[in-house]
Design a protein around this motif. Structure first.
Motif, PDB file in Angstrom:
ATOM      1  N   ILE A   1       0.849  -1.195   0.000  1.00  0.00           N
ATOM      2  CA  ILE A   1       0.000   0.000   0.000  1.00  0.00           C
ATOM      3  C   ILE A   1       0.885   1.246   0.000  1.00  0.00           C
ATOM      4  O   ILE A   1       1.919   1.287   0.670  1.00  0.00           O
ATOM      5  CB  ILE A   1      -0.925   0.016   1.241  1.00  0.00           C
ATOM      6  CG1 ILE A   1      -1.965  -1.112   1.138  1.00  0.00           C
ATOM      7  CG2 ILE A   1      -1.633   1.369   1.386  1.00  0.00           C
ATOM      8  CD1 ILE A   1      -2.838  -1.256   2.344  1.00  0.00           C
ATOM      9  N   MET A   2       0.464   2.241  -0.760  1.00  0.00           N
ATOM     10  CA  MET A   2       1.126   3.543  -0.694  1.00  0.00           C
ATOM     11  C   MET A   2       0.079   4.565  -0.306  1.00  0.00           C
ATOM     12  O   MET A   2      -1.087   4.464  -0.686  1.00  0.00           O
ATOM     13  CB  MET A   2       1.714   3.934  -2.056  1.00  0.00           C
ATOM     14  CG  MET A   2       2.990   3.212  -2.390  1.00  0.00           C
ATOM     15  SD  MET A   2       3.792   3.977  -3.794  1.00  0.00           S
ATOM     16  CE  MET A   2       4.740   2.600  -4.400  1.00  0.00           C
TER      17      MET A   2
ATOM     18  N   ASP B   1      11.224   3.128  -6.294  1.00  0.00           N
ATOM     19  CA  ASP B   1      11.678   4.509  -6.487  1.00  0.00           C
ATOM     20  C   ASP B   1      11.241   5.035  -7.850  1.00  0.00           C
ATOM     21  O   ASP B   1      10.754   6.162  -7.972  1.00  0.00           O
ATOM     22  CB  ASP B   1      13.204   4.584  -6.366  1.00  0.00           C
ATOM     23  CG  ASP B   1      13.656   4.452  -4.919  1.00  0.00           C
ATOM     24  OD1 ASP B   1      12.767   4.500  -4.033  1.00  0.00           O
ATOM     25  OD2 ASP B   1      14.863   4.280  -4.676  1.00  0.00           O
ATOM     26  N   ASP B   2      11.431   4.204  -8.859  1.00  0.00           N
ATOM     27  CA  ASP B   2      11.051   4.614 -10.215  1.00  0.00           C
ATOM     28  C   ASP B   2       9.568   4.917 -10.291  1.00  0.00           C
ATOM     29  O   ASP B   2       9.145   5.913 -10.889  1.00  0.00           O
ATOM     30  CB  ASP B   2      11.399   3.511 -11.224  1.00  0.00           C
ATOM     31  CG  ASP B   2      12.906   3.408 -11.430  1.00  0.00           C
ATOM     32  OD1 ASP B   2      13.627   4.323 -10.961  1.00  0.00           O
ATOM     33  OD2 ASP B   2      13.349   2.417 -12.046  1.00  0.00           O
ATOM     34  N   PHE B   3       8.783   4.035  -9.648  1.00  0.00           N
ATOM     35  CA  PHE B   3       7.333   4.235  -9.678  1.00  0.00           C
ATOM     36  C   PHE B   3       6.961   5.535  -8.979  1.00  0.00           C
ATOM     37  O   PHE B   3       6.179   6.332  -9.493  1.00  0.00           O
ATOM     38  CB  PHE B   3       6.621   3.060  -9.006  1.00  0.00           C
ATOM     39  CG  PHE B   3       5.147   3.306  -8.837  1.00  0.00           C
ATOM     40  CD1 PHE B   3       4.276   3.104  -9.896  1.00  0.00           C
ATOM     41  CD2 PHE B   3       4.631   3.781  -7.633  1.00  0.00           C
ATOM     42  CE1 PHE B   3       2.917   3.367  -9.756  1.00  0.00           C
ATOM     43  CE2 PHE B   3       3.279   4.041  -7.486  1.00  0.00           C
ATOM     44  CZ  PHE B   3       2.414   3.832  -8.550  1.00  0.00           C
TER      45      PHE B   3
ATOM     46  N   ASN C   1       5.386   5.037   1.335  1.00  0.00           N
ATOM     47  CA  ASN C   1       5.363   3.685   0.775  1.00  0.00           C
ATOM     48  C   ASN C   1       5.443   2.676   1.920  1.00  0.00           C
ATOM     49  O   ASN C   1       6.513   2.348   2.405  1.00  0.00           O
ATOM     50  CB  ASN C   1       6.544   3.531  -0.185  1.00  0.00           C
ATOM     51  CG  ASN C   1       6.472   2.236  -0.961  1.00  0.00           C
ATOM     52  OD1 ASN C   1       5.832   1.288  -0.528  1.00  0.00           O
ATOM     53  ND2 ASN C   1       7.128   2.212  -2.111  1.00  0.00           N
ATOM     54  N   MET C   2       4.270   2.194   2.356  1.00  0.00           N
ATOM     55  CA  MET C   2       4.242   1.274   3.508  1.00  0.00           C
ATOM     56  C   MET C   2       4.946  -0.033   3.175  1.00  0.00           C
ATOM     57  O   MET C   2       5.548  -0.670   4.036  1.00  0.00           O
ATOM     58  CB  MET C   2       2.802   0.965   3.902  1.00  0.00           C
ATOM     59  CG  MET C   2       2.035   2.188   4.319  1.00  0.00           C
ATOM     60  SD  MET C   2       0.398   1.717   4.895  1.00  0.00           S
ATOM     61  CE  MET C   2      -0.448   3.259   4.657  1.00  0.00           C
ATOM     62  N   TYR C   3       4.852  -0.402   1.901  1.00  0.00           N
ATOM     63  CA  TYR C   3       5.464  -1.660   1.494  1.00  0.00           C
ATOM     64  C   TYR C   3       6.964  -1.611   1.723  1.00  0.00           C
ATOM     65  O   TYR C   3       7.542  -2.490   2.366  1.00  0.00           O
ATOM     66  CB  TYR C   3       5.145  -1.920   0.029  1.00  0.00           C
ATOM     67  CG  TYR C   3       5.807  -3.141  -0.534  1.00  0.00           C
ATOM     68  CD1 TYR C   3       5.531  -4.398  -0.014  1.00  0.00           C
ATOM     69  CD2 TYR C   3       6.698  -3.043  -1.602  1.00  0.00           C
ATOM     70  CE1 TYR C   3       6.129  -5.516  -0.528  1.00  0.00           C
ATOM     71  CE2 TYR C   3       7.294  -4.163  -2.119  1.00  0.00           C
ATOM     72  CZ  TYR C   3       7.015  -5.399  -1.589  1.00  0.00           C
ATOM     73  OH  TYR C   3       7.616  -6.517  -2.111  1.00  0.00           O
TER      74      TYR C   3
END
Lengths: 241, 421
Positions: free
Chosen positions: B58-59, B237-239, B265-267
């Motif tokens: 999840i973000m 990071d790219d995303f 970015n929780m993931y």
């Protein structure tokens, strides 16, 4: 021929190599009761160790019942000792934390005989040697003669081809010594056991039917002693000590 | 096997004190491992109450403000999220599965004469899963039906519940009751545990309901989305970069402006956390194993002495037909029996101490003034650690026994027989 040695040599390597056995030739037949006699340093203990497959030799040939004993692995040697040879030692060599019957059972343990069966057999042998009521006792609770009889029971239990007795009376008083030698003699006569006694006492040797003298690593005189009158070094009347 | 064990038993009986002392070294080693790992687990459980859960992909995206002027948009202009920002993510539909928004307002909750003020968040059912601090203790959270039908359901915290009910201790009675939120009536469906550190009250209502009530300028607090297919740090990071660029473009800001949105970015956070925890766990294992090692050396040492002392006996055994293998087995199994038996005692003792710690320091949060904090939670080791420790013991016993056993097996019978004389 049960035991056959041909030109057996043994040298102990060291700073000063010691040639202990210098071409031993010896034959012992099944059912014989012989003694190997010699003073200390004569090579008799080395010979006994080779006969008992406890030590190896450098050259020559040693056969038990036709089987060549040469270059055996530890495992194979252990197996041969277990099946073919019964040992009787001067110091009994019983295991202190095992009872008499457990000591007698031990060779059968290494043959993989079941617990129940070997206990039964050990009791039978102890009984034969008049020690049935001592079965549950530990070696330190027994007299020297009793201990040696336990050791004899242990040597007999696998029904070996040869009994090797190394100074069997060395630690016993004269009366007990006589008892033990009588017992060995009886085993030879009644059970037709082949018995080899190594000793330096002529009185002990006199019990046997054949005396093999060893001196400086060579076999000297071989004396037939069926009349048991070889008292050359022994005391009077052929008695021990 | 029975024969072998009775042989070992009689030899151990010979040296009770020595056996006990050696055993103690092993017990101590495994005891330390179990206590260390137990405490370590407690520490990690306290750090992350959801330890052991799968890592949620999840973000959470928060709006920011522009950092530079661009095409007539001034510097420091606040970006605001609306419904359109949720549909906009379709650009990334191959990676993003679901999008949820959160809107909020502050208002008064009232039941009879009791009133409290609360910060009401309109959330989706998934919100519960992505927020560690919300621990439901009674009733249920907002569900899909609430969302679909824009129901007036509300989840409140336990202190709000007891305040609204007056002195009533059994605050769960409020579930099913209607309370007034501003001018509207809401039904209480669940209660969550109030965060010790939070100030004021928080409540949750369905996103759709709140969204409908607050038509005028519904700015969103943040947008959450579930994603998949981003495994490495580089991919993430790219995303994030691409997403920020798209977001900036969408809000007419400089595409290179990275401050228009903030992404949590929780993931990746969880991943990093898990990595840190596995490092801690490994470090604890190493510490424990090093402690156990001293026990192993002790056993090995004792076995060496035993072999030395029993040389004569092994000589007798060999003369009577014991093969080197049987002597080897006797010593190794004896070593394993000592290690395993005493190790097991140590393990049980360690688990008992873990339990004791859990009931004492694990049960009481530490007071640090403004709030209370759990330093340890659920101290103890699981069955997996117990099994691993048992295997470790058997391996340790074998290692401890192997050198002495090898020495014992190599004893030459004539030398051994001579030794006792």
């Amino acid at each position: 021929m049960l035991i056959e040695l041909k030109d057996v040599n043994k040298t102990y390597q060291g700073a000063q190599p010691l040639h202990v056995l210098k071409g031993i030739n010896l034959s012992i037949e099944k059912g014989e009761f012989v003694s190997i006699m010699g003073s200390s340093g004569s090579g008799k203990s080395t010979l006994l160790n080779i006969l008992g497959i406890l030590d190896n030799y450098d050259s020559g040939e040693y056969r038990i019942d036709g089987k060549l004993i040469w270059d055996l692995s530890e495992t194979k040697a252990a197996e041969y000792r277990n099946k073919m040879i019964g040992f009787i030692f001067q110091s009994y060599n019983l295991i202190g934390f095992k009872t008499a019957v457990e000591n007698v059972e031990l060779p059968l343990f290494y043959q993989g005989v079941s617990r129940h069966k070997r206990h039964e057999m050990a009791m039978e042998y102890l009984d034969k040697l008049g020690l049935a009521q001592w079965a549950g006792h530990y070696p330190n609770e027994m007299s020297g003669g009793q201990k040696q009889r336990v050791a004899i029971a242990r040597a007999l239990i696998t029904k070996p081809d040869i009994i090797l007795a190394d100074e069997p009376t060395g630690a016993l008083d004269s009366r007990t010594s006589v008892e033990i030698m009588d017992l060995l003699k009886e085993l030879n006569e009644k059970e037709k056991m082949t018995i080899i006694v190594v000793t330096h006492e002529s009185g002990v040797a006199n019990y046997t039917n054949k005396i093999i003298h060893i001196k400086d690593g060579v076999i000297g005189q071989i004396e037939e002693n069926s009349r048991h009158d070889a008292t050359a070094f022994g005391s009077e009347n052929g008695m021990l000590k | 096997m029975q024969n072998l064990l009775s042989e070992i038993w009689s030899s151990l009986k010979q040296n009770k004190l020595r056996t006990a002392l050696t055993g103690f070294a092993v017990s101590w080693g495994i005891f330390i491992i179990v206590v260390l790992l137990g405490a370590g687990n407690g520490l990690m459980n306290a750090l992350m109450s959801n330890a052991g859960d799968e890592i949620r992909q999840i973000m959470r995206v928060y709006p920011g403000s522009t950092s530079k002027p661009y095409k007539g948009l001034k510097e420091n202009t606040w970006i605001r999220f609306s419904d359109r920002d949720m549909t906009f993510t379709e650009e990334f539909s191959d990676l993003i599965d679901d999008v949820y928004g959160t809107v909020s307002f502050s208002d008064t909750l009232a039941l009879g004469k009791e009133t409290i003020s609360s910060y009401i968040m309109g959330v989706s059912p998934e919100y519960l899963k992505s927020s560690n601090w919300v621990r439901l203790i009674a009733g249920r959270f907002i569900n899909k039906l609430d969302m679909d039908e824009c129901r007036r359901s509300i989840v409140i915290d336990d202190s709000a519940a007891s305040q609204l009910l007056g002195d009533d201790e059994s605050y769960t009675k409020i579930i099913g009751k209607d309370i007034t939120v501003g001018l509207n009536s809401f039904k209480v469906v669940g209660i969550f545990e109030a965060d010790e550190g939070s100030w004021g009250h928080d409540s949750f209502a369905p996103y759709s309901t709140v969204r409908k009530m607050r038509v005028e300028g519904t700015w969103m607090n943040h947008i959450d989305f579930k994603f998949h297919g981003l495994e490495t740090k580089q991919q993430n990071d790219d995303f994030e970069k691409a997403y920020k660029r798209a977001m900036s473009t969408f809000h007419n800001a400089d595409p290179e402006d990275t401050r228009t949105t903030y992404i949590w970015n929780m993931y990746m956070d969880n991943k990093e956390m898990n990595k840190a925890m596995s490092i801690i766990r490994t470090a604890l294992w190493i510490l424990g194993i090093l402690t156990l090692l001293s026990g192993v050396v002790g056993v090995s040492n004792i076995m060496l002495i035993t072999v030395k002392e029993r040389t004569h006996e092994f000589g007798i055994r060999k003369a009577l037909g014991a093969k080197p293998g049987s002597i080897l087995k006797l010593i190794v199994v004896e070593s394993i029996v000592i290690t395993a038996f005493f190790g097991y005692l140590g393990m049980v003792a360690g688990m008992a101490v873990d339990k004791l710690l859990d009931n004492t320091i694990g049960a009481h949060p530490m007071d640090i003034g403004v709030t209370q904090l759990y330093v340890f939670k659920n101290i103890g080791v699981g069955l997996d650690v117990a099994v691993e420790a048992t295997l470790l013991l058997i391996v340790a016993g074998t290692i401890a026994g192997i050198i002495p056993a090898w020495k014992g097996a190599r004893i030459r019978p004539i030398e051994a027989l001579r030794e006792g004389k």
